[in-house]
Design a protein around this motif. Structure first.
Motif, mmCIF file in Angstrom:
data_model
loop_
_atom_site.group_PDB
_atom_site.id
_atom_site.type_symbol
_atom_site.label_atom_id
_atom_site.label_comp_id
_atom_site.label_asym_id
_atom_site.label_seq_id
_atom_site.Cartn_x
_atom_site.Cartn_y
_atom_site.Cartn_z
ATOM 1 N N VAL A 10 47.889 41.468 58.920
ATOM 2 C CA VAL A 10 48.069 42.612 58.038
ATOM 3 C C VAL A 10 49.019 42.252 56.894
ATOM 4 O O VAL A 10 49.824 41.319 57.001
ATOM 5 N N VAL A 11 48.873 43.000 55.814
ATOM 6 C CA VAL A 11 49.755 42.879 54.642
ATOM 7 C C VAL A 11 50.140 44.282 54.236
ATOM 8 O O VAL A 11 49.337 45.218 54.326
ATOM 9 N N GLN A 12 51.340 44.442 53.744
ATOM 10 C CA GLN A 12 51.798 45.757 53.317
ATOM 11 C C GLN A 12 51.217 46.123 51.958
ATOM 12 O O GLN A 12 51.206 45.305 51.031
ATOM 13 N N ALA A 13 50.712 47.321 51.837
ATOM 14 C CA ALA A 13 50.336 47.853 50.530
ATOM 15 C C ALA A 13 51.624 48.132 49.746
ATOM 16 O O ALA A 13 52.554 48.736 50.285
ATOM 17 N N ALA A 14 51.694 47.681 48.519
ATOM 18 C CA ALA A 14 52.947 47.796 47.763
ATOM 19 C C ALA A 14 52.664 48.063 46.295
ATOM 20 O O ALA A 14 51.541 47.855 45.805
ATOM 21 N N ARG A 15 53.703 48.515 45.607
ATOM 22 C CA ARG A 15 53.608 48.745 44.177
ATOM 23 C C ARG A 15 53.646 47.408 43.425
ATOM 24 O O ARG A 15 54.379 46.489 43.800
ATOM 25 N N ALA A 16 52.838 47.312 42.363
ATOM 26 C CA ALA A 16 52.783 46.060 41.605
ATOM 27 C C ALA A 16 52.316 46.359 40.179
ATOM 28 O O ALA A 16 51.756 47.427 39.895
ATOM 29 N N ASN A 17 52.570 45.415 39.310
ATOM 30 C CA ASN A 17 52.061 45.468 37.933
ATOM 31 C C ASN A 17 50.809 44.598 37.860
ATOM 32 O O ASN A 17 50.878 43.390 38.109
ATOM 33 N N LEU A 18 49.681 45.199 37.537
ATOM 34 C CA LEU A 18 48.411 44.471 37.501
ATOM 35 C C LEU A 18 47.881 44.428 36.068
ATOM 36 O O LEU A 18 48.069 45.360 35.286
ATOM 37 N N SER A 19 47.208 43.345 35.758
ATOM 38 C CA SER A 19 46.597 43.225 34.431
ATOM 39 C C SER A 19 45.367 42.343 34.511
ATOM 40 O O SER A 19 45.312 41.413 35.321
ATOM 41 N N ASN A 20 44.402 42.647 33.662
ATOM 42 C CA ASN A 20 43.204 41.830 33.517
ATOM 43 C C ASN A 20 43.249 41.145 32.168
ATOM 44 O O ASN A 20 43.715 41.722 31.186
ATOM 45 N N ASP A 21 42.758 39.969 32.096
ATOM 46 C CA ASP A 21 42.721 39.282 30.807
ATOM 47 C C ASP A 21 41.480 38.408 30.716
ATOM 48 O O ASP A 21 40.812 38.144 31.726
ATOM 49 N N ILE A 22 41.168 38.018 29.494
ATOM 50 C CA ILE A 22 40.071 37.080 29.261
ATOM 51 C C ILE A 22 40.647 35.844 28.586
ATOM 52 O O ILE A 22 41.589 35.933 27.792
ATOM 53 N N THR A 23 40.110 34.704 28.919
ATOM 54 C CA THR A 23 40.578 33.434 28.362
ATOM 55 C C THR A 23 39.605 32.979 27.287
ATOM 56 O O THR A 23 38.403 32.840 27.543
ATOM 57 N N LEU A 24 40.125 32.774 26.081
ATOM 58 C CA LEU A 24 39.328 32.335 24.941
ATOM 59 C C LEU A 24 39.840 30.990 24.453
ATOM 60 O O LEU A 24 41.049 30.726 24.475
ATOM 61 N N THR A 25 38.913 30.158 24.007
ATOM 62 C CA THR A 25 39.262 28.816 23.542
ATOM 63 C C THR A 25 38.931 28.684 22.066
ATOM 64 O O THR A 25 37.889 29.157 21.606
ATOM 65 N N ALA A 26 39.829 28.051 21.327
ATOM 66 C CA ALA A 26 39.619 27.803 19.898
ATOM 67 C C ALA A 26 40.429 26.586 19.510
ATOM 68 O O ALA A 26 41.207 26.051 20.320
ATOM 69 N N GLU A 27 40.229 26.131 18.280
ATOM 70 C CA GLU A 27 41.023 24.995 17.793
ATOM 71 C C GLU A 27 41.917 25.447 16.654
ATOM 72 O O GLU A 27 41.586 26.354 15.897
ATOM 73 N N PHE A 28 43.060 24.800 16.583
ATOM 74 C CA PHE A 28 44.035 25.156 15.564
ATOM 75 C C PHE A 28 43.510 24.825 14.171
ATOM 76 O O PHE A 28 42.864 23.792 13.956
#
Length: 378
Positions: A10-28
């Motif tokens: 088991v694991v405890q349900a707890a408060r957390a900060n969640l975020s989703n992101d996307i990874t994009l690739t480019a050249e300088f």
């Protein structure tokens, strides 16, 4: 009987900060880059920079040799002197014409006065001739004034021509339009450089200058993430070649989704004061698309089912299993948000095998960490 009670992780349900992101690739890309052209045609007398040199705005890059331009300046100065001399002569002519006019007018006035007081004493022909001389003298004054005006205008034209040649002569000195790095050198001493005008597309540049102290990343943001792009938003820029990350910010975007790719061009500015980053390097940017703070979260392994049938197996302090239907929110690589459901903060949830577990069944809970190991000691 105790041996018949199954042990579950088991694991405890707890408060957390969640975020989703996307990874994009480019050249300088350089913040700005130009081919520095010459405004006038001439031979390279001296070139002071080479590939890789860092230059400041206004710094001398090259000097052109344009011998005929000095001749033009000399001719323009001579034209001004000639026009000035002619103006002086015109003013002298005006003074002479004014004196002659005054004399003719005085003579005519006297003859006319005598003719009026002593009729017949002065022949009418003589009066007419005096009047004619007076009119001619007045016309000569007007002509002299016109010559002065023309002379002054000619001086202004000559001065304007001289100023134009001086301006062009300044273009024989080629300076840096902004602070940057020389990335290409097209010419050497003695090279003939054509004037870089729109009508001469074959003109050769002198150098190519790039502003690399600030770089751009042009990112193709998917249509689904377009509403989440905000100007000034900080981003983390990872450069695999350097094994480092650099801070950047969203500086501008096209505000238009391209029909062919269904993406919006978004530019991230990355400061590069030490010039450790080089245009052409690849970089990855994580753009946050969703973010939730201080929300109730559980590991992904704690969820059974999906959508409206999602549920978790909660374990009460007494060891009794309680099946709780939940509604899910933001999902990350390890955790998922619990939007609603009868699950309490700090309550244990089963993350191991749930095969055969039933609502109300008694179990032996074993608390583990998120990574699958024992829970850290408090």
């Amino acid at each position: 009987m105790v041996a018949d009670v199954p042990t579950v992780a088991v694991v405890q349900a707890a408060r957390a900060n969640l975020s989703n992101d996307i990874t994009l690739t480019a050249e300088f890309e350089p913040f700005q880059e130009v081919d520095v052209m010459a405004k006038v045609s001439g031979y390279i007398k001296q070139i002071n920079v080479d590939i890789g040199d860092r230059v400041r705005e206004g710094q001398l890059l090259a000097t052109l040799e344009v011998p005929e331009m000095q001749d033009d300046l000399t001719r323009a100065a001579a034209s001004i002197d000639e026009a000035t001399a002619e103006l002086t002569a015109a003013r002298d002519e005006l003074q002479r014409a004014q004196s002659a006019r005054d004399m003719a007018h005085l003579s005519y006035s006297r003859i006319l006065d005598v003719s009026k007081h002593e009729p017949g004493l002065v022949p009418q022909q003589e009066v007419d001739e005096a009047h004619s001389r007076d009119l001619i003298a007045e016309a000569q004054v007007s002509s002299a004034k016109s010559h002065i005006t023309a002379g002054e205008q000619r001086i202004r034209v000559s001065q304007a021509e001289q100023a134009r040649f001086k301006t062009l002569f300044q273009y024989a000195v080629i300076a840096a339009p902004f602070t940057g790095v020389v990335t290409k050198r097209y010419a050497n001493s003695g090279s003939l450089i054509q004037a870089g005008t729109a009508s001469q597309s074959q003109a050769m540049p002198v150098i190519r200058l790039s502003e690399n102290g600030l770089l751009r990343l042009a990112l193709p943001v998917p249509e689904s993430a377009v509403p989440l792009i905000h100007l000034g938003e900080p981003v983390d820029v990872r450069v695999s070649a350097l094994h480092r990350s650099f801070p950047g910010r969203v500086a501008r975007f096209s505000d238009r989704v391209e029909q062919s790719t269904r993406t919006m061009k978004t530019e991230v500015d990355v400061p590069n004061p030490s010039l450790i980053l080089v245009p052409g390097m690849y970089a990855q940017v994580d753009l946050v698309t969703e973010q939730r703070k201080n929300v109730l979260a559980v590991p992904l392994e704690a969820i059974e089912g999906s959508g409206s049938s999602a549920r978790v197996f909660a374990v009460q302090p007494s060891g009794i299993v309680r099946i709780v239907p939940v509604r899910l929110g933001v999902e990350t690589s390890q955790q998922i948000e619990i939007l609603s459901g009868d699950l309490m903060d700090g309550e244990n949830v089963v993350v191991g095998s749930r095969a055969g577990l039933k609502d109300g069944e008694r179990v032996q809970p074993k608390v583990i960490g998120l990574g699958g190991g024992p829970a850290p000691k408090s």
